[in-house]
Design a protein around this motif. Structure first.
Motif, mmCIF file in Angstrom:
data_model
loop_
_atom_site.group_PDB
_atom_site.id
_atom_site.type_symbol
_atom_site.label_atom_id
_atom_site.label_comp_id
_atom_site.label_asym_id
_atom_site.label_seq_id
_atom_site.Cartn_x
_atom_site.Cartn_y
_atom_site.Cartn_z
ATOM 1 N N GLU A 131 0.774 -1.123 0.092
ATOM 2 C CA GLU A 131 -0.030 0.125 0.003
ATOM 3 C C GLU A 131 0.946 1.274 -0.051
ATOM 4 O O GLU A 131 1.743 1.266 0.999
ATOM 5 N N ALA A 132 0.695 2.291 -0.956
ATOM 6 C CA ALA A 132 1.313 3.506 -0.974
ATOM 7 C C ALA A 132 0.226 4.629 -0.874
ATOM 8 O O ALA A 132 -0.802 4.402 -1.218
ATOM 9 N N VAL A 133 0.939 5.744 -0.358
ATOM 10 C CA VAL A 133 0.237 6.924 -0.143
ATOM 11 C C VAL A 133 1.019 7.960 -1.135
ATOM 12 O O VAL A 133 2.056 8.358 -0.903
ATOM 13 N N PHE A 134 0.144 8.783 -2.133
ATOM 14 C CA PHE A 134 0.735 9.639 -2.788
ATOM 15 C C PHE A 134 -0.245 10.890 -2.495
ATOM 16 O O PHE A 134 -1.279 10.821 -2.387
ATOM 17 N N SER A 135 0.802 11.999 -2.457
ATOM 18 C CA SER A 135 -0.088 13.471 -2.076
ATOM 19 C C SER A 135 0.038 14.128 -3.477
ATOM 20 O O SER A 135 1.225 14.412 -3.934
ATOM 21 N N LEU A 136 -0.963 15.109 -3.709
ATOM 22 C CA LEU A 136 -0.982 16.149 -4.490
ATOM 23 C C LEU A 136 -0.819 17.446 -3.984
ATOM 24 O O LEU A 136 -1.732 17.933 -3.275
ATOM 25 N N PHE A 141 -3.140 26.627 -0.150
ATOM 26 C CA PHE A 141 -1.648 27.109 0.005
ATOM 27 C C PHE A 141 -0.371 26.097 -0.110
ATOM 28 O O PHE A 141 -0.897 24.867 -0.053
ATOM 29 N N PRO A 142 0.835 26.498 -0.176
ATOM 30 C CA PRO A 142 1.868 25.549 -0.521
ATOM 31 C C PRO A 142 2.087 24.559 0.706
ATOM 32 O O PRO A 142 1.592 24.819 1.742
ATOM 33 N N GLN A 143 2.272 23.495 0.292
ATOM 34 C CA GLN A 143 2.650 22.207 0.903
ATOM 35 C C GLN A 143 1.156 21.486 1.518
ATOM 36 O O GLN A 143 1.412 20.368 1.771
ATOM 37 N N GLU A 144 -0.062 21.880 1.103
ATOM 38 C CA GLU A 144 -1.029 21.498 1.603
ATOM 39 C C GLU A 144 -1.658 20.501 0.471
ATOM 40 O O GLU A 144 -1.669 20.738 -0.702
ATOM 41 N N PRO A 145 -2.003 19.215 1.015
ATOM 42 C CA PRO A 145 -2.354 18.248 0.246
ATOM 43 C C PRO A 145 -3.838 18.641 -0.717
ATOM 44 O O PRO A 145 -4.835 18.962 0.391
ATOM 45 N N LEU A 146 -4.080 18.749 -1.907
ATOM 46 C CA LEU A 146 -5.373 18.964 -2.563
ATOM 47 C C LEU A 146 -6.182 17.606 -2.485
ATOM 48 O O LEU A 146 -7.230 17.693 -2.240
ATOM 49 N N LEU A 147 -5.246 16.489 -2.605
ATOM 50 C CA LEU A 147 -5.630 15.203 -2.547
ATOM 51 C C LEU A 147 -4.962 14.018 -2.020
ATOM 52 O O LEU A 147 -3.682 14.561 -2.348
ATOM 53 N N GLU A 148 -5.230 13.059 -1.486
ATOM 54 C CA GLU A 148 -4.211 11.938 -1.104
ATOM 55 C C GLU A 148 -4.919 10.528 -1.479
ATOM 56 O O GLU A 148 -6.091 10.490 -1.503
ATOM 57 N N ILE A 149 -4.108 9.886 -2.570
ATOM 58 C CA ILE A 149 -4.495 8.474 -2.768
ATOM 59 C C ILE A 149 -3.765 7.500 -2.122
ATOM 60 O O ILE A 149 -2.481 7.564 -1.918
ATOM 61 N N THR A 150 -4.502 6.595 -1.482
ATOM 62 C CA THR A 150 -4.005 5.361 -0.987
ATOM 63 C C THR A 150 -4.281 4.123 -1.661
ATOM 64 O O THR A 150 -5.629 3.768 -1.838
ATOM 65 N N ALA A 151 -3.493 3.506 -2.441
ATOM 66 C CA ALA A 151 -3.769 2.240 -3.052
ATOM 67 C C ALA A 151 -2.380 1.288 -3.227
ATOM 68 O O ALA A 151 -1.476 1.798 -2.853
ATOM 69 N N PRO A 152 -2.599 0.196 -3.498
ATOM 70 C CA PRO A 152 -1.528 -0.636 -3.995
ATOM 71 C C PRO A 152 -0.369 0.109 -5.196
ATOM 72 O O PRO A 152 -1.215 0.978 -5.834
ATOM 73 N N VAL A 153 0.759 0.183 -4.870
ATOM 74 C CA VAL A 153 1.417 1.272 -5.275
ATOM 75 C C VAL A 153 1.497 1.457 -6.983
ATOM 76 O O VAL A 153 1.534 2.648 -7.614
ATOM 77 N N LYS A 198 3.575 13.201 -5.021
ATOM 78 C CA LYS A 198 4.663 12.390 -4.457
ATOM 79 C C LYS A 198 4.351 11.391 -3.387
ATOM 80 O O LYS A 198 3.262 11.325 -2.868
ATOM 81 N N LEU A 199 5.226 10.288 -3.466
ATOM 82 C CA LEU A 199 4.995 9.080 -2.777
ATOM 83 C C LEU A 199 5.442 9.579 -1.311
ATOM 84 O O LEU A 199 6.448 10.072 -0.806
ATOM 85 N N THR A 200 4.260 9.634 -0.173
ATOM 86 C CA THR A 200 4.560 9.959 1.131
ATOM 87 C C THR A 200 4.552 8.890 2.198
ATOM 88 O O THR A 200 5.042 8.995 3.323
ATOM 89 N N ALA A 201 4.401 7.559 1.793
ATOM 90 C CA ALA A 201 4.427 6.413 2.510
ATOM 91 C C ALA A 201 4.385 5.105 1.710
ATOM 92 O O ALA A 201 3.492 5.055 0.781
ATOM 93 N N ARG A 254 7.931 7.949 3.483
ATOM 94 C CA ARG A 254 8.755 8.163 2.284
ATOM 95 C C ARG A 254 8.772 9.876 2.048
ATOM 96 O O ARG A 254 7.783 10.373 2.344
ATOM 97 N N MET A 255 10.048 10.111 1.607
ATOM 98 C CA MET A 255 9.870 11.647 1.193
ATOM 99 C C MET A 255 11.246 11.837 0.179
ATOM 100 O O MET A 255 12.105 10.928 -0.119
#
Length: 462
Positions: A36-41, A111-123, A333-336, A342-343
């Motif tokens: 499972e991966a978490v990607f942040s926009l 504003f900067p660095q704030e996620p507009l969305l986050e997706i959690t799913a198999p990578v 970006k992948l965050t977990a 992850r970073m």
């Protein structure tokens, strides 16, 4: 090779990806990496001419993702590239998004660095969505962010979209109208999009109609008879002369119904004052004056500040291409991965690890005061902005509000911004966005782990 169709269809969307997304997905599949991966926009900094971004499209894209499927034609095209293994193509044939999405409400100032969305799913699933999600959200957020500046500059006067003819593609012209409605525009000249998204369809006439008729007044009479309450374009030849002729005609024919006139050239402020005087002296104070002709938010702001008697504005190119800030540097970006932070460490592009939540704090009068970016598992002071819109690959019932409610939400959210964030000029102080201590610690720990891994790899090479 057959000629491609002239317009993209919904079944074409799975191949609207960059090659590396499918190449990485195949690598994940081949190596058995299905954790499972978490990607942040998000974006790292505001465009030069923006004090906030009006987030738009981040919930709507979930509707696209829910129905995304690789068709036989999609697979045939991938086979022709001779880059993908048969087993991986079989995997794509069965591909369905099975993950979850949390997103900001449509029309949220961000504003900067704030996620507009986050997706959690198999990578591999989440990776395949990168370009599609970024393109979808980028378009609507860019256009909504430009449009809302015109709404603020007009200070209560209606702003109408005239931009379709110069926009970058028909999809932009169509989906842009949804963004414009969220941003608070009063109408659009785009019939298809206006009727699809419930934005009033408005328009007047072109100079060509006046030129094609025997004379200007013949054009005006014909239009008034055909379209009671119409707005007449008066600057084809002599603006003030045309308005004097209209005033004389209406005095002699009081049953004729004219709703307004449109100015499209010249010194709009000066012409509006002269035309207002002519109309008022003729007892025609009910006739509105609309202005257009290469306008942007700065010109509208200047006209409003100068007290020009203009009742509404038509804006085309400036809104349609977001001419002063046509891009937001969105990052996905992948965050977990498999529960581990992850970073990215790169100079100037360091990211923040972990799934996140944004807590918005308000003062006693309901004005936005500051935001806190925290881990998703934390409890923070304020209103949590990221909310579930998909679970297990399906839309959460009722999570995406009707468009009418999105419009109301965006209007109230923009009204709650600090005054300096609502001004057109760069704000003297950036809106305060802080990070929780826990998230700062996670970033420091992740950086330390990366440093240790790098050191171990270097030693292993020695």
């Amino acid at each position: 090779m057959a000629e491609p169709s002239l317009m993209l269809k919904e079944q074409d969307l799975p191949l609207l990806v960059d090659l590396y997304e499918l190449a990485m997905a195949q690598a994940y599949w081949r190596s058995g990496m299905d954790g499972e991966a978490v990607f942040s926009l998000f974006f790292r900094k505001l465009p030069e001419h923006r004090n906030f971004i009006l987030a738009c499209g981040q919930q709507q894209v979930a509707r696209v993702i829910e129905s995304l499927r690789f068709t036989d034609e999609n697979i045939r095209r991938l086979e022709a590239l001779d880059r993908f293994e048969p087993g991986f193509l079989d995997w794509l044939r069965q591909w369905r998004f099975t993950g979850s999405i949390r997103a900001l409400p449509e029309g949220t100032p961000v504003f900067p660095q704030e996620p507009l969305l986050e997706i959690t799913a198999p990578v591999a699933q989440a990776q395949i969505l990168e370009s599609l999600v970024m393109n979808y959200v980028h378009l609507e957020s860019t256009l909504a962010s430009k449009a809302v500046r015109h709404v603020l500059a007009a200070n209560g006067r209606p702003v109408v979209d005239f931009g379709m003819r110069r926009m970058h593609g028909l999809d932009s012209a169509w989906r842009g109208v949804r963004a414009y409605r969220v941003a608070g525009l009063a109408g659009t000249s785009n019939i298809q999009a206006g009727t699809d998204f419930g934005l009033p369809v408005k328009g007047t006439m072109a100079h060509s109609f006046v030129q094609a008729c025997e004379d200007e007044m013949a054009a005006f009479r014909m239009y008034a008879e055909l379209y009671p309450g119409t707005t007449l374009l008066v600057d084809t030849y002599d603006t003030r002369g045309a308005v004097r002729n209209i005033a004389r005609w209406l005095r002699e024919n009081p049953d004729v119904d004219i709703g307004g006139i449109r100015l499209d050239s010249g010194d709009l402020g000066e012409e509006a004052r002269d035309c207002r005087q002519i109309l008022d002296e003729a007892g025609l104070d009910h006739i509105r004056i609309m202005a257009s002709g290469g306008l942007d938010e700065y010109q509208i702001d200047s006209l409003v500040a100068a007290g020009a008697p203009i009742d509404g504005f038509g804006v085309g190119t400036a809104i349609g291409v977001a001419n002063d800030a046509p891009a937001i540097e969105l990052a996905y970006k992948l965050t977990a991965y498999q529960g581990e932070p992850r970073m990215k460490k790169s100079t100037g592009k360091r990211s923040w690890p972990c799934p996140k939540q944004v807590f918005r704090q308000f003062d006693g009068s309901g004005r936005m005061q500051r935001d806190l970016i925290a881990e998703a598992s934390e409890e923070g002071e304020g209103t949590p902005l990221l909310q579930p819109v998909m679970r297990d690959g399906h839309l959460v019932e009722g999570a995406i509000a009707p468009l009418e409610d999105q419009v109301d939400y965006a209007r109230d959210a923009v009204a709650a911004l600090p005054d300096q964030q609502k001004q057109l000029a760069p704000a003297a102080q950036a809106y305060p966005v802080n990070f929780s201590k826990s998230l700062e610690q996670k970033q420091a720990q992740t950086l330390e782990r990366i440093a240790h891994l790098q050191e171990w790899n270097y030693r292993g090479q020695d």
